[in-house]
Design a protein around this motif. Sequence first.
Motif, PDB file in Angstrom:
ATOM      1  N   THR A   1       1.961  -1.945   7.206  1.00  0.00           N
ATOM      2  CA  THR A   1       1.027  -2.788   8.045  1.00  0.00           C
ATOM      3  C   THR A   1      -0.384  -2.977   7.191  1.00  0.00           C
ATOM      4  N   HIS A   2      -0.824  -1.710   6.597  1.00  0.00           N
ATOM      5  CA  HIS A   2      -1.975  -1.668   5.847  1.00  0.00           C
ATOM      6  C   HIS A   2      -1.784  -2.598   4.634  1.00  0.00           C
TER       7      HIS A   2
ATOM      8  N   LEU B   1      -0.616  -5.550   4.890  1.00  0.00           N
ATOM      9  CA  LEU B   1      -0.745  -6.919   5.364  1.00  0.00           C
ATOM     10  C   LEU B   1      -2.161  -7.196   6.074  1.00  0.00           C
TER      11      LEU B   1
ATOM     12  N   GLN C   1      13.676  -1.954   6.482  1.00  0.00           N
ATOM     13  CA  GLN C   1      12.483  -3.329   6.756  1.00  0.00           C
ATOM     14  C   GLN C   1      11.166  -2.879   6.134  1.00  0.00           C
ATOM     15  N   THR C   2      10.875  -1.620   6.561  1.00  0.00           N
ATOM     16  CA  THR C   2       9.462  -0.880   5.673  1.00  0.00           C
ATOM     17  C   THR C   2       9.386  -1.335   4.328  1.00  0.00           C
TER      18      THR C   2
ATOM     19  N   ARG D   1       7.442  -5.641  -2.010  1.00  0.00           N
ATOM     20  CA  ARG D   1       6.830  -6.903  -2.353  1.00  0.00           C
ATOM     21  C   ARG D   1       5.679  -7.030  -2.430  1.00  0.00           C
TER      22      ARG D   1
ATOM     23  N   ALA E   1       5.237   2.661   9.096  1.00  0.00           N
ATOM     24  CA  ALA E   1       5.015   1.436   9.688  1.00  0.00           C
ATOM     25  C   ALA E   1       3.369   1.052   9.173  1.00  0.00           C
TER      26      ALA E   1
ATOM     27  N   ASP F   1      11.581   0.517  10.876  1.00  0.00           N
ATOM     28  CA  ASP F   1      13.085   0.831  10.262  1.00  0.00           C
ATOM     29  C   ASP F   1      12.868   0.829   8.889  1.00  0.00           C
TER      30      ASP F   1
ATOM     31  N   ALA G   1      11.305  -3.229   2.452  1.00  0.00           N
ATOM     32  CA  ALA G   1      11.443  -4.423   1.895  1.00  0.00           C
ATOM     33  C   ALA G   1      10.043  -5.340   1.962  1.00  0.00           C
ATOM     34  N   LEU G   2       9.155  -4.714   2.775  1.00  0.00           N
ATOM     35  CA  LEU G   2       7.765  -5.192   2.707  1.00  0.00           C
ATOM     36  C   LEU G   2       6.895  -4.512   1.514  1.00  0.00           C
TER      37      LEU G   2
ATOM     38  N   ASP H   1       3.986  -7.674  -6.189  1.00  0.00           N
ATOM     39  CA  ASP H   1       4.205  -8.854  -6.796  1.00  0.00           C
ATOM     40  C   ASP H   1       3.299  -9.994  -6.029  1.00  0.00           C
ATOM     41  N   VAL H   2       3.125  -9.936  -4.842  1.00  0.00           N
ATOM     42  CA  VAL H   2       2.419 -10.826  -3.928  1.00  0.00           C
ATOM     43  C   VAL H   2       0.880 -10.940  -4.719  1.00  0.00           C
TER      44      VAL H   2
END
Lengths: 184, 184
Positions: B144-145, B147, B7-8, B14, B140, B4, B10-11, B17-18
């Motif tokens: 996920t990459h 993560l 949702q994508t 971030r 997606a 989505d 949103a990650l 900054d992480v």
Amino acid sequence: MEQDLQQTIALLSRTPDVLGALLRGLPESWTRRGEGDGTWTAFDVVGHLAYCERVDWMTRARLILSARDNSEPPAFRPVDRQGQQRESAEKSLEQLLDEFSSFRRENVKELASLNLTPAEMTLEGLHPAFGPVTLSQLLATWATHDLTHLHQLSRILAHQYRDAVGPWSAYLGVLRCDGHSSPA
Amino acid sequence: MEQDLQQTIALLSRTPDVLGALLRGLPESWTRRGEGDGTWTAFDVVGHLAYCERVDWMTRARLILSARDNSEPPAFRPVDRQGQQRESAEKSLEQLLDEFSSFRRENVKELASLNLTPAEMTLEGLHPAFGPVTLSQLLATWATHDLTHLHQLSRILAHQYRDAVGPWSAYLGVLRCDGHSSPA
């Protein structure tokens, strides 16, 4: 490398901002889903970290230091594995992140103020499962425990897109990680 | 869950900054050590992310969209696996974090501005290794990459305290992760 207080504090002091940057404001479709029945969500992981921060690491460090003149190392109390569920139940993710951040700040401040010597780093406590452990090992574990849960968090989030990535799943290591988390 | 766009994003938005919260100012004893000969350090991971951000994801998304009226899906160019070493060599970790952050901001802005429709999400490109993939799968995978590399980063850092934690290594899942990273 060996545990070094400045190295340990450098990591410990960063984790609240890492979790905040990743999770604050992230939609609940990411933060409230686990990896299947009975597995932890990102919310559960933060609850666990906040709970450990309050009852585990510095409590054990203080115990070791307070018993330095005893003939035997002091025994750690086992951590209550249900405690975090009880304490997280009514809270929001943001509240748990705030609590973790606040407990961590206080703990790092106290840790730094102890001015631990190399001799104190070798003082021991008795872990309920594997016996004597040193203060240095406890501090290294505290920092590595943050990393094991960051590792878990990235895996929990990635799991939500396991199907969405299609054939790319073959190239995404995080989707091949089977999870190894246990209590610390 | 299905990919989505919100949702994508949103990650994706971030991650800079992480990484900044985790790695900016962290001593080089953490950031310049890998997991043994020939393995990546935290510095290498950030160089990889910055490089992919410039040459990979949005380049492929644009290619898919630009070929929407063709009879065949367009072929992706393979990503140059040596490119990141070449481009990172003279830079500091902070420079690479800044570059990643800047490229990511531009890319997320462009992605959001495309106002992709569900029909566009099903458009395909040809991946050099596994053939047809959809734009939705590409997006997606982009998130996920991030993560999978956060997963790897936490493992690389934890590795430095592998011995320092003593018997606690039995309880720290991240130390039992054997690594699964491959190019995406």
